[in-house]
Design a protein around this motif. Structure first.
Motif, PDB file in Angstrom:
ATOM      1  N   GLU A   1      -1.115  12.449   0.721  1.00  0.00           N
ATOM      2  CA  GLU A   1      -0.194  11.692  -0.129  1.00  0.00           C
ATOM      3  C   GLU A   1      -0.371  10.184   0.045  1.00  0.00           C
ATOM      4  O   GLU A   1       0.111   9.409  -0.782  1.00  0.00           O
ATOM      5  N   TRP A   2      -1.030   9.791   1.134  1.00  0.00           N
ATOM      6  CA  TRP A   2      -1.200   8.366   1.410  1.00  0.00           C
ATOM      7  C   TRP A   2      -2.532   7.809   0.915  1.00  0.00           C
ATOM      8  O   TRP A   2      -2.818   6.632   1.125  1.00  0.00           O
ATOM      9  N   ARG A   3      -3.340   8.659   0.285  1.00  0.00           N
ATOM     10  CA  ARG A   3      -4.699   8.238  -0.039  1.00  0.00           C
ATOM     11  C   ARG A   3      -4.714   6.977  -0.908  1.00  0.00           C
ATOM     12  O   ARG A   3      -5.354   5.969  -0.553  1.00  0.00           O
ATOM     13  N   ASP A   4      -4.017   6.987  -2.026  1.00  0.00           N
ATOM     14  CA  ASP A   4      -3.999   5.812  -2.908  1.00  0.00           C
ATOM     15  C   ASP A   4      -3.289   4.631  -2.259  1.00  0.00           C
ATOM     16  O   ASP A   4      -3.694   3.472  -2.428  1.00  0.00           O
ATOM     17  N   LEU A   5      -2.210   4.933  -1.519  1.00  0.00           N
ATOM     18  CA  LEU A   5      -1.468   3.865  -0.865  1.00  0.00           C
ATOM     19  C   LEU A   5      -2.317   3.146   0.180  1.00  0.00           C
ATOM     20  O   LEU A   5      -2.257   1.918   0.314  1.00  0.00           O
ATOM     21  N   LEU A   6      -3.099   3.911   0.925  1.00  0.00           N
ATOM     22  CA  LEU A   6      -3.943   3.297   1.953  1.00  0.00           C
ATOM     23  C   LEU A   6      -5.037   2.438   1.336  1.00  0.00           C
ATOM     24  O   LEU A   6      -5.412   1.406   1.893  1.00  0.00           O
TER      25      LEU A   6
ATOM     26  N   LEU B   1      -3.334  -0.698   0.607  1.00  0.00           N
ATOM     27  CA  LEU B   1      -3.086  -1.435   1.846  1.00  0.00           C
ATOM     28  C   LEU B   1      -4.358  -2.113   2.349  1.00  0.00           C
ATOM     29  O   LEU B   1      -4.316  -3.242   2.849  1.00  0.00           O
ATOM     30  N   ARG B   2      -5.491  -1.430   2.213  1.00  0.00           N
ATOM     31  CA  ARG B   2      -6.757  -2.051   2.631  1.00  0.00           C
ATOM     32  C   ARG B   2      -7.072  -3.262   1.753  1.00  0.00           C
ATOM     33  O   ARG B   2      -7.539  -4.295   2.239  1.00  0.00           O
ATOM     34  N   ALA B   3      -6.811  -3.119   0.441  1.00  0.00           N
ATOM     35  CA  ALA B   3      -7.036  -4.261  -0.454  1.00  0.00           C
ATOM     36  C   ALA B   3      -6.094  -5.410  -0.097  1.00  0.00           C
ATOM     37  O   ALA B   3      -6.492  -6.579  -0.109  1.00  0.00           O
ATOM     38  N   LEU B   4      -4.855  -5.066   0.257  1.00  0.00           N
ATOM     39  CA  LEU B   4      -3.898  -6.088   0.672  1.00  0.00           C
ATOM     40  C   LEU B   4      -4.375  -6.793   1.940  1.00  0.00           C
ATOM     41  O   LEU B   4      -4.312  -8.025   2.049  1.00  0.00           O
ATOM     42  N   ALA B   5      -4.858  -6.016   2.900  1.00  0.00           N
ATOM     43  CA  ALA B   5      -5.350  -6.599   4.149  1.00  0.00           C
ATOM     44  C   ALA B   5      -6.554  -7.500   3.888  1.00  0.00           C
ATOM     45  O   ALA B   5      -6.678  -8.580   4.488  1.00  0.00           O
ATOM     46  N   ASN B   6      -7.448  -7.080   2.999  1.00  0.00           N
ATOM     47  CA  ASN B   6      -8.605  -7.925   2.658  1.00  0.00           C
ATOM     48  C   ASN B   6      -8.156  -9.230   1.996  1.00  0.00           C
ATOM     49  O   ASN B   6      -8.725 -10.297   2.250  1.00  0.00           O
ATOM     50  N   ASN B   7      -7.139  -9.106   1.157  1.00  0.00           N
ATOM     51  CA  ASN B   7      -6.620 -10.301   0.492  1.00  0.00           C
ATOM     52  C   ASN B   7      -6.013 -11.265   1.513  1.00  0.00           C
ATOM     53  O   ASN B   7      -6.248 -12.481   1.461  1.00  0.00           O
ATOM     54  N   LEU B   8      -5.223 -10.733   2.446  1.00  0.00           N
ATOM     55  CA  LEU B   8      -4.622 -11.574   3.483  1.00  0.00           C
ATOM     56  C   LEU B   8      -5.687 -12.173   4.396  1.00  0.00           C
ATOM     57  O   LEU B   8      -5.548 -13.303   4.870  1.00  0.00           O
TER      58      LEU B   8
ATOM     59  N   ASP C   1     -14.552   0.675  -3.048  1.00  0.00           N
ATOM     60  CA  ASP C   1     -13.151   0.275  -3.013  1.00  0.00           C
ATOM     61  C   ASP C   1     -12.806  -0.704  -4.126  1.00  0.00           C
ATOM     62  O   ASP C   1     -11.685  -0.704  -4.640  1.00  0.00           O
ATOM     63  N   THR C   2     -13.760  -1.568  -4.497  1.00  0.00           N
ATOM     64  CA  THR C   2     -13.480  -2.555  -5.539  1.00  0.00           C
ATOM     65  C   THR C   2     -13.273  -1.881  -6.885  1.00  0.00           C
ATOM     66  O   THR C   2     -12.363  -2.233  -7.644  1.00  0.00           O
TER      67      THR C   2
END
Length: 731
Positions: A332-337, A340-347, A692-693
């Motif tokens: 259930e977390w597949r899309d959310l993760l 989150l990885r994209a968010l971490a890359n952005n930060l 991922d992109t």
């Protein structure tokens, strides 16, 4: 140790944004006062002071060459305006006709840009100052050119100081503007971090609304900085300010990444409520906000910027928390993760941008580093720009016509009542009457309160300090405080300008006799301004809400199309892309400002405020999803499924444009669209990619498509409520 402390205090004083203009204003007033005292001609104090004030009001940021040219134009306008007032003053009908025509024309010049609007407005104020000087003058035999000459001399005193200041400290306004920009970025990042706090029953809507309002302040700071850079480089980079140009482009990148959203925050909070991953996002965002604040301070104090330590550890902790969640293998977390990885890359990229700010000289400018200049370059362009506003639908035209009529009413009241110092009625109306009702109401209240406060303070100081030389010092001090607070604390500035005027007039007459006229004229002028903005072509914000909403959607669609070109061709950050990004954020800020003004209007005219704020939340969320695509740009033209995703993005942009057109034309909008629903299904069911992109591109497009249904519903409600209101108005 004391010398170091004293030097640091001077540096902090120098860094204050209002210090430079206030110091120039103080020198100009002091010089004028000193000359009048030593020459024994205190009757010339009033025109000299009024000339200084008018020149300071006409000042706009520019290079010293541009400021010199602007000063020459300003002095010519001032002289001929003052002479016209002197010549026409004995002929009331001719005088008021010329004054109304001048008011209309000068306000319409604002279509050419802020610099022209500033000079035009100051010229109009000087015309009223000339009338005040005529009414105060006791020498009926004085030559007709005497008062205009001294008004222009006062204006020239401040103008020369301004040109010299801009020549010696040309980069100071840019430093202040950049510092203000990064402080606003700090506030935005702090507001954004609140969305990551996993609290049950959190008021997400109020947090997002606060974020949208703060975004409008960031956009305003970006626009101010761009204008200052343009005044110095004319649209292209210059070796002297390349460092600040790079910091400006850096701020744009930070803003795009800070405004990005990679998933609905409420769903992230529900899924990871028992994890520390969102707290780590919150902590990192707040640290980066502190970094922006430290950068602002470094720019203001002209000191090296140290981003500091601890950020790398916070970023590593965030990535470790995401890795731990991935190990749980929760489907259930597949899309959310992924988000989150994209968010971490952005930060992470945001962190690198702030580190680069420590040495902006080492940064390379993009291939296209020009800045789009909207000011007209030829007389033909200027004429076309002004002619576009000759329409009843133009807010500028309506304001110019409204103010011209208000000026005529003021003059008529003066002639009928034969009030003493009646030209203060005109001056009050000119200062209080703003383009919209909300701003006028605020000015009206603050003007009256400030005048009463200033009169009370004047009476106390008259009693305490009857010596004229002490009163002259008080007049200068009051003038400086007025100038320092005129844009930030209007009530306080009104109190101090009232105090300055009374103490100046007391040098050659009886200041006590001006207390009642000043209060009476302020009340009459404020009442006329309030009635004018309410009854004469009122610009009720709700009546044009559909147009503002349409511009928001249209510019978001154009921004999305520009982003997809970047994915097709590769990241370029060219002017077309930056203009589209800025237009989208400007439209979002304009919607926020419109709704804020609606709240200040009478209840009957703000019935759509709730719908408008709900639309603001949706449009800002939409812009955040689009910004996330802009933050992760890279060339994907040859990647699998990219062609399909690009086509879907174009359809989304077209849908936004179609809704915008229907809003502008007030055509019925379907609440549901089968084509858009099918598009959401297609985006959701596309085959998953390892890249991922690409997956991020698919996810963000899906999030955008899911906003369209709610946007359609609210847009339809706006139009239906608008039609109902029009029917009610007719009845």
């Amino acid at each position: 140790m004391s010398s170091i402390s004293f030097s640091h205090s001077l540096r902090r004083l120098w860094a204050l944004e209002r210090f430079g203009p206030s110091l120039r204003f103080f020198i100009a007033l002091t010089g004028s006062m000193t000359w009048c005292w030593y020459s024994g001609q205190m009757e010339l104090l009033t025109p000299l002071f009024l000339g200084v004030i008018a020149s300071a009001l006409a000042e706009s940021d520019d290079s010293w060459q541009g400021r010199l040219f602007s000063l020459c134009v300003t002095l010519i306008c001032f002289f001929f305006t003052a002479m016209a007032v002197e010549l026409l003053h004995p002929y009331p009908w001719l005088f008021i006709s010329a004054l109304c025509a001048a008011t209309f024309c000068l306000i319409m010049l604002g279509a050419l840009g802020e610099r022209y609007a500033t000079v035009a407005y100051a010229t109009l104020i000087l015309a009223i100052y000339t009338m005040i000087g005529l009414e105060q003058s006791r020498d009926a035999l004085a030559p007709i050119w005497q008062q205009p000459m001294y008004l222009v001399i006062g204006a020239a005193i401040y103008g020369v100081l301004s040109v010299a200041w801009y020549g010696l400290f040309s980069q100071q306004p840019l430093q202040h503007s950049l510092a203000r920009l990064f402080r606003e970025q700090c506030h935005y990042l702090k507001a954004k971090s609140a969305l990551f706090e996993p609290i049950r029953n959190a008021d997400i809507e109020s947090q997002r609304l606060a974020l949208a309002n703060q975004n409008s302040r960031v956009v305003a700071a970006l626009n101010d900085t761009k204008a200052i850079i343009l005044h110095r480089v004319g649209g292209r980079s210059n070796s002297k300010i390349n460092r600040y140009l790079k910091l400006y482009f850096l701020a744009q990148d930070i803003h795009e990444r800070a405004s990005s959203s990679h998933y609905p925050y409420q769903k992230l909070s529900e899924a990871f409520f028992h994890s520390d991953v969102l707290f780590r996002c919150l902590r990192l965002l707040r640290q980066q906000g502190d970094g922006c604040k430290a950068l602002a301070k470094a720019i203001e104090l002209r000191q090296p910027f140290d981003y500091g330590g601890g950020h790398s550890a916070a970023l590593e902790d965030l990535q470790a928390a995401i890795a731990y969640l991935k190990q749980q293998n929760n489907p259930e977390w597949r899309d959310l993760l992924r988000s989150l990885r994209a968010l971490a890359n952005n930060l992470s990229t945001l962190d690198h941008l702030l580190r680069d700010a420590a040495n902006p000289d080492a940064l390379a400018l993009t291939q296209d580093n020009t800045i789009f200049d909207r000011d007209p370059k030829t007389f033909k362009e200027a004429f076309e720009r002004i002619s576009q506003h000759f329409s009843i639908h133009s807010l500028l035209f309506r304001h110019a016509l409204r103010l011209s009529i208000a000026v005529a009413v003021c003059y008529g009241v003066m002639q009928l009542m034969h009030v003493s110092q009646g030209y203060w009625i005109l001056l009050t109306t000119l200062f209080v009457c703003r383009p919209n009702y909300g701003a006028t109401r605020n000015r009206l209240v603050e003007r009256i309160a400030g005048t009463i406060l200033g009169l009370a303070a004047s009476w106390v100081l008259f009693e305490l300090f009857p010596e004229l030389w002490v009163q002259s010092l008080i007049a200068v001090a009051a003038g400086v405080v007025y100038f320092a607070t005129r844009t930030s604390h209007y009530k306080i500035s009104t109190a101090f300008i009232t105090l300055m005027v009374l103490f100046c007039f007391n040098q050659v007459g009886d200041g006590y006799n001006l207390f009642l006229p000043r209060l009476t004229d302020t009340l009459i002028g404020s009442a006329i301004a309030g009635l004018a903005v309410f009854f004469i072509l009122p610009d009720w914000q709700g009546r044009r809400l559909n147009v503002v909403l349409a511009q928001t959607l249209r510019n978001n669609g154009r921004y999305l199309k520009q982003i997809m070109q970047e994915y097709t061709q590769g990241k370029t950050d060219d002017m077309a892309y930056r203009v589209a990004r800025r237009d989208a954020h400007n439209a979002d800020a304009a919607l926020s400002s419109t709704l804020t003004n609606m709240l200040k209007e009478p209840g009957h005219f703000r019935r759509q405020t709730d719908i408008g704020f709900r639309f603001l939340l949706l449009s800002h969320t939409l812009l955040s999803y689009i910004s996330a695509l802009g933050a992760h740009r890279e060339k994907l033209a040859h990647a699998p499924t990219y062609l399909v995703l690009n086509q879907e993005a174009q359809l989304l942009a077209d849908s936004l444009e179609q809704i915008a057109q229907k809003l502008i034309k007030r055509e019925p909008i379907d609440v549901q669209s089968d084509a858009e629903q099918q598009q959401s299904y297609r985006l959701r069911d596309l085959p998953e990619e390892e890249d991922d992109t690409l997956r991020l591109l698919q996810t963000q497009l899906l999030l955008i498509s899911q906003q369209l249904g709610s946007i359609r519903t609210l847009a339809a409600h706006v139009l239906s409520n608008s039609e109902a209101k029009q029917v009610a108005d007719l009845q």
